[in-house]
Design a protein around this motif. Sequence first.
Motif, PDB file in Angstrom:
ATOM      1  N   GLU B  59      45.027 -11.616 -46.892  1.00  0.00           N
ATOM      2  CA  GLU B  59      44.066 -12.670 -47.213  1.00  0.00           C
ATOM      3  C   GLU B  59      42.833 -12.588 -46.317  1.00  0.00           C
ATOM      4  OE1 GLU B  59      44.491 -17.125 -48.987  1.00  0.00           O
ATOM      5  OE2 GLU B  59      46.150 -15.731 -48.696  1.00  0.00           O
ATOM      6  N   LYS B  60      43.056 -12.271 -45.037  1.00  0.00           N
ATOM      7  CA  LYS B  60      41.928 -12.194 -44.106  1.00  0.00           C
ATOM      8  C   LYS B  60      40.978 -11.050 -44.445  1.00  0.00           C
ATOM      9  CE  LYS B  60      44.555 -12.950 -40.451  1.00  0.00           C
ATOM     10  NZ  LYS B  60      45.093 -12.412 -39.179  1.00  0.00           N
ATOM     11  N   GLN B  61      41.531  -9.982 -45.054  1.00  0.00           N
ATOM     12  CA  GLN B  61      40.723  -8.789 -45.316  1.00  0.00           C
ATOM     13  C   GLN B  61      39.953  -8.868 -46.627  1.00  0.00           C
ATOM     14  OE1 GLN B  61      43.571  -5.665 -45.295  1.00  0.00           O
ATOM     15  NE2 GLN B  61      43.878  -5.708 -43.094  1.00  0.00           N
ATOM     16  N   ILE B  62      40.206  -9.920 -47.386  1.00  0.00           N
ATOM     17  CA  ILE B  62      39.649  -9.938 -48.746  1.00  0.00           C
ATOM     18  C   ILE B  62      38.158 -10.264 -48.765  1.00  0.00           C
ATOM     19  CG2 ILE B  62      39.761 -11.263 -50.909  1.00  0.00           C
ATOM     20  CD1 ILE B  62      42.593 -10.767 -50.897  1.00  0.00           C
ATOM     21  N   TYR B  63      37.428  -9.555 -49.603  1.00  0.00           N
ATOM     22  CA  TYR B  63      36.031  -9.901 -49.857  1.00  0.00           C
ATOM     23  C   TYR B  63      36.035 -11.025 -50.890  1.00  0.00           C
ATOM     24  CZ  TYR B  63      34.465  -5.673 -47.451  1.00  0.00           C
ATOM     25  OH  TYR B  63      34.203  -4.701 -46.516  1.00  0.00           O
ATOM     26  N   GLU B  64      35.764 -12.232 -50.427  1.00  0.00           N
ATOM     27  CA  GLU B  64      35.879 -13.410 -51.271  1.00  0.00           C
ATOM     28  C   GLU B  64      34.557 -14.155 -51.179  1.00  0.00           C
ATOM     29  OE1 GLU B  64      39.177 -15.779 -49.980  1.00  0.00           O
ATOM     30  OE2 GLU B  64      38.968 -17.161 -51.666  1.00  0.00           O
ATOM     31  N   PHE B  65      34.078 -14.687 -52.269  1.00  0.00           N
ATOM     32  CA  PHE B  65      32.818 -15.433 -52.214  1.00  0.00           C
ATOM     33  C   PHE B  65      32.686 -16.344 -53.423  1.00  0.00           C
ATOM     34  CE2 PHE B  65      30.498 -12.893 -55.374  1.00  0.00           C
ATOM     35  CZ  PHE B  65      31.259 -11.735 -55.408  1.00  0.00           C
ATOM     36  N   LYS B  66      31.671 -17.187 -53.371  1.00  0.00           N
ATOM     37  CA  LYS B  66      31.440 -18.166 -54.416  1.00  0.00           C
ATOM     38  C   LYS B  66      30.195 -17.769 -55.181  1.00  0.00           C
ATOM     39  CE  LYS B  66      32.143 -23.072 -54.672  1.00  0.00           C
ATOM     40  NZ  LYS B  66      33.126 -23.983 -54.112  1.00  0.00           N
ATOM     41  N   LYS B  67      30.244 -17.829 -56.500  1.00  0.00           N
ATOM     42  CA  LYS B  67      29.036 -17.648 -57.317  1.00  0.00           C
ATOM     43  C   LYS B  67      28.999 -18.859 -58.233  1.00  0.00           C
ATOM     44  CE  LYS B  67      25.689 -15.057 -59.357  1.00  0.00           C
ATOM     45  NZ  LYS B  67      24.481 -14.565 -58.679  1.00  0.00           N
ATOM     46  N   GLY B  68      27.963 -19.690 -58.101  1.00  0.00           N
ATOM     47  CA  GLY B  68      27.976 -20.959 -58.816  1.00  0.00           C
ATOM     48  C   GLY B  68      29.163 -21.766 -58.317  1.00  0.00           C
ATOM     49  N   ASP B  69      30.033 -22.223 -59.225  1.00  0.00           N
ATOM     50  CA  ASP B  69      31.201 -23.005 -58.815  1.00  0.00           C
ATOM     51  C   ASP B  69      32.475 -22.188 -58.761  1.00  0.00           C
ATOM     52  OD1 ASP B  69      29.685 -25.307 -58.701  1.00  0.00           O
ATOM     53  OD2 ASP B  69      29.940 -25.704 -60.861  1.00  0.00           O
ATOM     54  N   THR B  70      32.344 -20.874 -58.971  1.00  0.00           N
ATOM     55  CA  THR B  70      33.546 -20.059 -59.131  1.00  0.00           C
ATOM     56  C   THR B  70      33.866 -19.275 -57.866  1.00  0.00           C
ATOM     57  OG1 THR B  70      32.728 -19.774 -61.382  1.00  0.00           O
ATOM     58  CG2 THR B  70      34.658 -18.495 -60.762  1.00  0.00           C
ATOM     59  N   LYS B  98      53.658   2.426 -69.933  1.00  0.00           N
ATOM     60  CA  LYS B  98      53.356   3.374 -68.848  1.00  0.00           C
ATOM     61  C   LYS B  98      51.843   3.439 -68.688  1.00  0.00           C
ATOM     62  CE  LYS B  98      55.975   7.199 -68.807  1.00  0.00           C
ATOM     63  NZ  LYS B  98      56.608   8.468 -69.283  1.00  0.00           N
ATOM     64  N   ARG B  99      51.347   2.919 -67.582  1.00  0.00           N
ATOM     65  CA  ARG B  99      49.896   2.966 -67.409  1.00  0.00           C
ATOM     66  C   ARG B  99      49.533   3.637 -66.085  1.00  0.00           C
ATOM     67  NH1 ARG B  99      49.478   1.419 -62.979  1.00  0.00           N
ATOM     68  NH2 ARG B  99      48.439  -0.322 -61.986  1.00  0.00           N
ATOM     69  N   TYR B 100      48.352   4.283 -66.097  1.00  0.00           N
ATOM     70  CA  TYR B 100      47.798   4.746 -64.829  1.00  0.00           C
ATOM     71  C   TYR B 100      46.448   4.105 -64.633  1.00  0.00           C
ATOM     72  CZ  TYR B 100      44.551   8.235 -66.940  1.00  0.00           C
ATOM     73  OH  TYR B 100      43.543   8.864 -67.629  1.00  0.00           O
ATOM     74  N   GLN B 101      46.045   3.934 -63.384  1.00  0.00           N
ATOM     75  CA  GLN B 101      44.726   3.419 -63.082  1.00  0.00           C
ATOM     76  C   GLN B 101      44.217   4.097 -61.823  1.00  0.00           C
ATOM     77  OE1 GLN B 101      44.284  -0.881 -63.078  1.00  0.00           O
ATOM     78  NE2 GLN B 101      42.066  -0.743 -62.868  1.00  0.00           N
ATOM     79  N   ILE B 102      43.010   4.630 -61.913  1.00  0.00           N
ATOM     80  CA  ILE B 102      42.346   5.228 -60.752  1.00  0.00           C
ATOM     81  C   ILE B 102      41.111   4.389 -60.507  1.00  0.00           C
ATOM     82  CG2 ILE B 102      41.176   7.295 -59.880  1.00  0.00           C
ATOM     83  CD1 ILE B 102      43.042   8.957 -61.672  1.00  0.00           C
ATOM     84  N   GLY B 103      41.096   3.650 -59.418  1.00  0.00           N
ATOM     85  CA  GLY B 103      39.975   2.742 -59.213  1.00  0.00           C
ATOM     86  C   GLY B 103      39.794   2.396 -57.753  1.00  0.00           C
ATOM     87  N   LYS B 104      38.623   1.849 -57.473  1.00  0.00           N
ATOM     88  CA  LYS B 104      38.313   1.472 -56.105  1.00  0.00           C
ATOM     89  C   LYS B 104      38.893   0.097 -55.786  1.00  0.00           C
ATOM     90  CE  LYS B 104      33.969   4.008 -55.483  1.00  0.00           C
ATOM     91  NZ  LYS B 104      32.496   3.902 -55.395  1.00  0.00           N
ATOM     92  N   VAL B 105      39.409  -0.060 -54.573  1.00  0.00           N
ATOM     93  CA  VAL B 105      39.853  -1.364 -54.098  1.00  0.00           C
ATOM     94  C   VAL B 105      39.187  -1.634 -52.755  1.00  0.00           C
ATOM     95  CG1 VAL B 105      42.054  -1.125 -55.332  1.00  0.00           C
ATOM     96  CG2 VAL B 105      41.917  -0.509 -52.916  1.00  0.00           C
ATOM     97  N   TYR B 106      39.230  -2.890 -52.326  1.00  0.00           N
ATOM     98  CA  TYR B 106      38.395  -3.341 -51.204  1.00  0.00           C
ATOM     99  C   TYR B 106      39.198  -4.105 -50.167  1.00  0.00           C
ATOM    100  CZ  TYR B 106      34.863  -1.756 -54.289  1.00  0.00           C
ATOM    101  OH  TYR B 106      34.125  -0.930 -55.087  1.00  0.00           O
TER     102      TYR B 106
END
Lengths: 433, 433
Positions: B59-70, B98-106
């Motif tokens: 939780e501490k490492q998460i990039y979290e922010f508000k846009k408008g009310d969300t 069966k799924r694969y996903q190659i993606g960036k995480v933060y």
Amino acid sequence: MTARTLQGFMELLPEEQIVMERMKSVIAHTYELFGFAPLDTPVLELADVLLSKSGGDTEKQIYEFKKGDTNLAMRFDLTVPLAKYVALYHNNLTFPFKRYQIGKVYRGERPQKGRFREFYQCDIDIIDRDELNIVYDAEVLAVIYTIFNKLNLPAFKIYINNRKLLSGFLEGLNIADKTVDVLRLVDKIKKIPEEAFLAELNDMGLPEEKNKKLLDFIKIKGINNEIIAKLENFEVENDNYKTGLDELKVVINQATNLGINPTNIQIDLSITRGLDYYTGTVYETFFDEYPQFGSVCSGGRYDNLSSVFMDKKFPGVGISIGLTRLFDQLRDNGLLNISGPTPNKVLVITQSPDFADKAIQLAGELRRKDVCADVMLRQCKFKKKMEYANKIKIPYLVIIGEEEANNNTFTLKNMQTGEQQTLALAELINVVK
Amino acid sequence: MTARTLQGFMELLPEEQIVMERMKSVIAHTYELFGFAPLDTPVLELADVLLSKSGGDTEKQIYEFKKGDTNLAMRFDLTVPLAKYVALYHNNLTFPFKRYQIGKVYRGERPQKGRFREFYQCDIDIIDRDELNIVYDAEVLAVIYTIFNKLNLPAFKIYINNRKLLSGFLEGLNIADKTVDVLRLVDKIKKIPEEAFLAELNDMGLPEEKNKKLLDFIKIKGINNEIIAKLENFEVENDNYKTGLDELKVVINQATNLGINPTNIQIDLSITRGLDYYTGTVYETFFDEYPQFGSVCSGGRYDNLSSVFMDKKFPGVGISIGLTRLFDQLRDNGLLNISGPTPNKVLVITQSPDFADKAIQLAGELRRKDVCADVMLRQCKFKKKMEYANKIKIPYLVIIGEEEANNNTFTLKNMQTGEQQTLALAELINVVK
């Protein structure tokens, strides 16, 4: 907790995702065919770096936030990150530098049908030091032409113009100070009647005689050679105009030289790309039968990519496909072949769990021969397995039962034709390859 | 404005990026070979959806922010988005899924060498309703084994265990209430001496006799068949233990059945994957000669993917390659072949601008034959063009001069061997294809 996905963020079912991936891979492969190298830059950048060039509407749409003491922003296009990249690494790059980038960008727009807050842009740019050969402007056309043909998209035209023509024309009329206002107005020409256009020019304080000449200029129509002939005969004494015309001629000629069907390229003097930073050739792409999609691929030539970051001059030419929106519109209009085959080619099923080992071995063997293969390992009735095979639209089904196990053979069913054969391993591999 | 890239965000030069893309494409293709379908989920999610399961450090490492009310958050892995996806779309999916996903995480970690804040995860998961056949746990091994071989990575071992063994063992000793503490301790076994291990068990209030038995259990070593024999003879009366052992035996046997070299798989009873949500098979992968890289590919079996979002039960098994870190470590240790050829195969240059048209036509022709081709269009001396060709390490160079233009031929130079031939178009295409 209710599972939800944010509005304006595309999320596809597997059969749609397969089509999307196929499109991405055609685009990437074609970019490489033309000598572009892949690039990948971060989604997050320092806010001041990303916002160095933007302003107004763009700024409002940006996902920007603070983490610790750092102001961060999510990229809203792939051009600013490219400008930063070239400024940072130009000493390590070989010029002309041809790069492509396929990546997600973010704009916090008001969500509405057809607008996405996260979407793929598929960009190419060619950048050189100091000067960039005008022939590259034709190469960009050839790339897009090749991709749209390979993707089997509806009939399309790439509209091209050169901004030096209009700005030189205005300079020739001694009304260069009105360029910004005139550009904005020309951008609207297709949407307003001729009288309104002239009236607005009038309001700018331009004399009637010049307004008429401007309208005549914008209205030049015909096939490309006719337009070029008319532009050559148009009375304008201005160097910018002449350069623009020369450049346009080279681009049109080299487009043919590169094998583009001339009916897919159309000079259109009303294309200006708004108040963008383009300085020469500009492109927009429309489907003949679906003008409501808007431009599905746009770009142009610019004088100086990294001017915000450095003094050195890096001119370039680039174009971008807005893939997420294009995919969405094609899908909504039934123009995607989303019932195509899955990458999977062979499904192996057994008539009893006793033959599972044989099925698993076969799948391993097929994969080592580079054939996409899957085994249905769920323990269920044979009928259920057949239903699964139909549901996933597998091209080939292999069935292993008592007889096959005893004879070391396989029953191969072509699911399109319904044809069934009993084969040894080597024969089976031959057929499915 | 100074151009800068955020710390902890990987940005590569083109020749490195080409290697990275090659790795991604081998991984994606192998995933498809094994029947996995591509998936792409948003980088941004609603914060409450993404944080539904996490806590503490994450939780501490998460990039979290508000846009408008969300409240928004950037994904920190690909598993929570998958859980959301299955909860949302399970009625439209075909199971086993069966799924694969190659993606960036933060992850907003403190930046340090080898730690990235933006990194690629390359995930596969197999999910079924209610129950998932244990053989899939072996399939996951085969996928990773195939990828690591195809990528020409250093000698590696995939270490496997089944968490039911240890938890059943503790139940059998009537110390199941200590499971969490014991798991945490077992995770450290390779780093602390035997006495310290026993002392810590003592501190938990466990009787000496049980501690010794636990240590004997963890210390079981040998080749896989020897370990299995020892586990079978170990005195534990517990159903969980028996199930764990049965599952492990199936996975080991089916791994061989799938064609995995047995020396690449090693049962290791001290692998627990910390306090993760895994419930059965667990995997970690280490390079034999580079243990300091840590586990480069980890995962396991879980009972219920989407429990936060719904009542229905979706068991699964999955594994993930941390590609960015792997790439970085391989590069730092000279284990990447980054001087390999570019995707570009042919460069066309001319001895004078007079032959540019011919060069451009040839490039178009080659691309239509699916040969990656580029023309050096910069107007510069012939010597500069040769320097460029050497710099970009092009495999084939085509030179067009007076003689070639007159005879409608091309001089083709193999840049590896230095060999040069004068050829007609059809011959040239044959040679470079």
